[in-house]
Design a protein around this motif. Structure first.
Motif, PDB file in Angstrom:
ATOM      1  N   UNK A 152       0.857  -1.174   0.000  1.00 51.68           N
ATOM      2  CA  UNK A 152       0.000   0.000   0.000  1.00 51.68           C
ATOM      3  C   UNK A 152       0.895   1.227   0.000  1.00 51.68           C
ATOM      4  N   UNK A 153       0.924   1.923  -1.130  1.00 45.88           N
ATOM      5  CA  UNK A 153       1.748   3.118  -1.275  1.00 45.88           C
ATOM      6  C   UNK A 153       1.148   4.247  -0.451  1.00 45.88           C
ATOM      7  N   UNK A 154       1.898   4.710   0.536  1.00 47.45           N
ATOM      8  CA  UNK A 154       1.443   5.808   1.386  1.00 47.45           C
ATOM      9  C   UNK A 154       2.170   7.073   0.953  1.00 47.45           C
ATOM     10  N   UNK A 155       1.555   7.833   0.055  1.00 50.91           N
ATOM     11  CA  UNK A 155       2.192   9.072  -0.372  1.00 50.91           C
ATOM     12  C   UNK A 155       2.294  10.055   0.785  1.00 50.91           C
ATOM     13  N   UNK A 156       1.410   9.902   1.762  1.00 53.52           N
ATOM     14  CA  UNK A 156       1.505  10.640   3.024  1.00 53.52           C
ATOM     15  C   UNK A 156       1.024   9.686   4.121  1.00 53.52           C
ATOM     16  N   UNK A 157       1.934   9.004   4.809  1.00 50.58           N
ATOM     17  CA  UNK A 157       1.530   8.015   5.812  1.00 50.58           C
ATOM     18  C   UNK A 157       0.779   8.651   6.975  1.00 50.58           C
ATOM     19  N   UNK A 158       0.036   7.814   7.695  1.00 53.73           N
ATOM     20  CA  UNK A 158      -0.672   8.279   8.884  1.00 53.73           C
ATOM     21  C   UNK A 158      -0.772   7.132   9.874  1.00 53.73           C
ATOM     22  N   UNK A 159      -0.235   7.341  11.054  1.00 53.21           N
ATOM     23  CA  UNK A 159      -0.386   6.411  12.168  1.00 53.21           C
ATOM     24  C   UNK A 159      -0.870   7.225  13.367  1.00 53.21           C
ATOM     25  N   UNK A 160      -1.904   6.725  14.071  1.00 54.88           N
ATOM     26  CA  UNK A 160      -2.499   5.406  13.945  1.00 54.88           C
ATOM     27  C   UNK A 160      -3.516   5.327  12.803  1.00 54.88           C
ATOM     28  N   UNK A 161      -3.582   4.149  12.218  1.00 58.15           N
ATOM     29  CA  UNK A 161      -4.575   3.821  11.205  1.00 58.15           C
ATOM     30  C   UNK A 161      -4.664   2.310  11.133  1.00 58.15           C
ATOM     31  N   UNK A 162      -5.598   1.815  10.343  1.00 58.97           N
ATOM     32  CA  UNK A 162      -5.717   0.366  10.198  1.00 58.97           C
ATOM     33  C   UNK A 162      -6.242   0.049   8.808  1.00 58.97           C
TER      34      UNK A 162
END
Length: 436
Positions: A152-162
Motif C-alpha cells: 500500500x503506497x502511502x504518499x503521506x503516511x498516517x499512524x495510527x490507522x488500520x
C-alpha cells in the motif's frame, strides 16, 4: 460471518474520549473542531500499488490527455472510466477517499460509501472507477503458503490507522455488476505498522491470507482508515487473478517464500550471504552467493536487485528470483518486495543472512582476455560487470550497461542476449548496448 458482523468486532475506538468532548462542546468549538479535522485530511494519502488499484493502473497506462474523447486510453475499462469521469480519478489516484466521523460504525461507512460506488469511495466525481467491465487489468497472484503480499503506497503516511482487506465472493464478476458490500468477505484486518521505505517511497506492507481453494478472477477491496476525528478512509479496488489449479503441474519451480523479508535491512559496509541448502540432514550447500552492501547500492534495496540478477544468471538452474507470470519468472525491479524465491527442488531451503563487515564477500576472478580480444558471449557469464565488453551472437561488440540495466548482463535468456534477434527494441529493457 457477514461483513456487517465482522466490522462490529473491531477493537474500540482509541479516540473515544476526544469524540465525547466534541459532541458535548458548544457550537463554536464544534465548528472549529470539524474544520481542523477536515483540514487534516491532507495529511494522509495513498493507494494500493500491488495488486495495483484501478485508478493507479489507469494513470500508468496514460493516453487520457489527448485526444479529448479518450480514444487514446489503451484499456477499455479505463477508457470507460475516463468517458464518465474524465482524468480526475487517475490524477487523484491517492485520494479515492471518504470522510466518516463514525468510522467504526459499519452502517455509517455504508452510507458514505454505498453499494455500487465502492471503487470510487462514493465520490460522484470518480464514479468511472465503478464501471462494469471485463477489461479491468487483473494482477496475476500466486499464493505463498496461502498468502500474498500487499504493498500500500502511502504518499503521506498516517499512524495510527488500520486496514480492512476484503475479497469478492466466488461467483462475483466485475463484468456483470458494480461491487456491493454483500459481494465481499473480510479476509484480513490489522493496525498499520510503521511504513517501510522501498525505492524512495513509503509503503505499508501486509501478508494477506486468502481462503483455501480460491482460483480465477476476483476483486481485492482495501479500506485504509485513519484513526482521527476526521475519519478519512481510502478505498481501493484491485482486480486480480489467482493462479493455480489443474491436475497436472507444468510449472517446474516451487515457491519458497519472499526474497526480501520484512525488516531485513543490511547497512553499507555489511555483506549479505544467500544460500540454498539441500534436502539432506547434512544441509549441503547447493548455492552460495554473497554481495557487499555499499553506499551506492544500499539505498532502495538496490543490493537485492543486484543479488537477484546474479542468482538468476549464475544459478538459474537451481534457483530463480522474481515474480511469476504464467510459466515465466521475471525479476521485478520496481517493487523489490514483490520478488519471491523459486527452487527447483521442493525439499531444499533458503538462508539469507547479514555478515559482519569484517567478512569480505568472495568475488570470482573476471575472465582473462588479451588486450583488444573480448570473450564471446556467454563465456564468462556470471562475472560481467557494467562496462564489460563481449562479442555478441551477431559478431559485434556489446558493452554491459550501467545499473540498473547492467544487473541483467549475467542472465542467459533471450531478452538479454547481446546481438540476439529477440532482444526487445525498448532501450530500457536491454542489458547490453553496442560498444562505441
Amino acid at each position: 460471518m457477514s461483513v456487517l458482523s465482522r466490522l462490529t468486532s473491531l477493537p474500540p475506538l482509541s479516540q473515544e474520549g476526544n469524540q465525547v468532548k466534541i459532541q458535548h462542546a458548544g457550537s463554536a468549538a464544534l465548528a472549529a473542531g470539524l474544520f481542523a479535522a477536515v483540514a487534516g485530511t491532507a495529511q494522509a494519502h495513498g493507494a494500493v500499488e500491488f495488486p495495483i488499484a484501478r485508478q493507479l493502473q489507469c494513470l500508468n497506462d496514460g493516453g487520457f490527455w489527448w485526444p479529448a474523447d479518450g480514444s487514446g486510453v489503451p484499456n477499455a475499462a479505463c477508457r470507460a472510466a475516463f468517458q464518465r469521469s474524465g482524468n480526475y480519478p487517475f490524477t487523484q489516484y491517492h485520494e479515492v477517499a471518504a470522510l466518516t466521523q463514525d468510522y467504526r460504525n459499519p452502517l455509517a461507512v455504508r452510507r458514505q460509501v454505498p453499494d455500487g460506488a465502492l471503487c470510487s469511495a462514493g465520490d460522484a466525481k470518480k464514479a468511472g472507477l465503478d464501471a462494469v467491465s471485463s477489461a479491468w487489468h487483473k494482477t496475476p497472484i500466486t499464493l505463498e503458503n496461502g498468502k500474498f503480499r500487499m504493498l500500500l503506497l502511502a504518499t503521506a503516511p498516517h499512524n495510527p490507522s488500520y486496514v480492512e482487506i476484503y475479497l469478492s465472493r466466488p461467483g462475483y464478476s466485475a463484468a456483470r455488476s458494480a461491487l456491493r458490500w454483500d459481494d465481499l468477505d473480510l479476509i484480513h484486518q490489522a493496525s498499520a505498522p510503521m511504513p517501510e521505505t522501498i525505492g524512495g517511497k513509503k509503503y505499508y506492507v501486509y501478508d494477506v491470507p486468502v481462503p483455501a481453494g480460491r482460483r480465477g478472477d476476483a476483486v481485492v477491496y482495501t479500506r485504509w482508515q485513519r484513526e482521527d476525528p476526521a475519519g478519512e478512509g481510502f478505498y481501493n479496488c484491485s482486480d486480480v487473478t489467482f493462479e493455480g489449479g489443474g491436475t497436472v503441474p507444468t510449472f517446474p519451480w516451487h515457491e519458497w517464500g519472499y526474497f526480501l523479508g520484512q525488516g531485513f535491512a543490511p547497512k553499507a559496509g555489511e555483506t549479505v550471504q544467500f544460500r540454498v541448502l539441500g534436502p539432506s540432514l547434512s544441509g549441503k550447500e547447493l548455492v552460495t552467493e554473497s554481495i557487499a552492501v555499499t553506499p551506492d547500492n544500499a539505498a532502495s534495496h538496490r543490493w537485492a536487485l543486484e543479488l537477484g540478477a546474479r542468482l538468476n544468471g549464475i544459478h538459474g538452474e537451481q534457483v530463480r528470483v522474481g515474480v511469476r507470470h504464467g510459466d515465466d519468472i521475471h525479476l521485478d525491479t520496481r517493487n523489490v518486495q514483490a520478488n519471491q524465491v523459486f527452487l527447483k527442488d521442493k525439499d531444499s531451503s533458503v538462508s539469507m543472512s547479514i555478515l559482519s563487515d569484517d567478512v569480505p564477500p568472495v568475488k570470482p576472478e573476471p575472465p582473462v582476455t588479451p588486450p583488444g580480444d573480448y570473450p564471446k558471449w556467454p563465456a564468462g557469464i556470471g562475472q560481467y560487470q557494467s562496462g564489460d565488453i563481449v562479442e555478441g551472437v551477431d559478431g559485434k561488440l556489446w558493452q554491459c550497461k550501467p545499473f540498473p540495466h547492467g544487473a541483467w548482463c549475467n542472465i542467459n535468456a533471450w531478452a538479454y542476449t547481446p546481438g540476439g534477434k529477440d532482444v526487445p527494441p525498448a532501450e530500457d529493457q536491454r542489458a547490453w548496448r553496442l560498444a562505441e
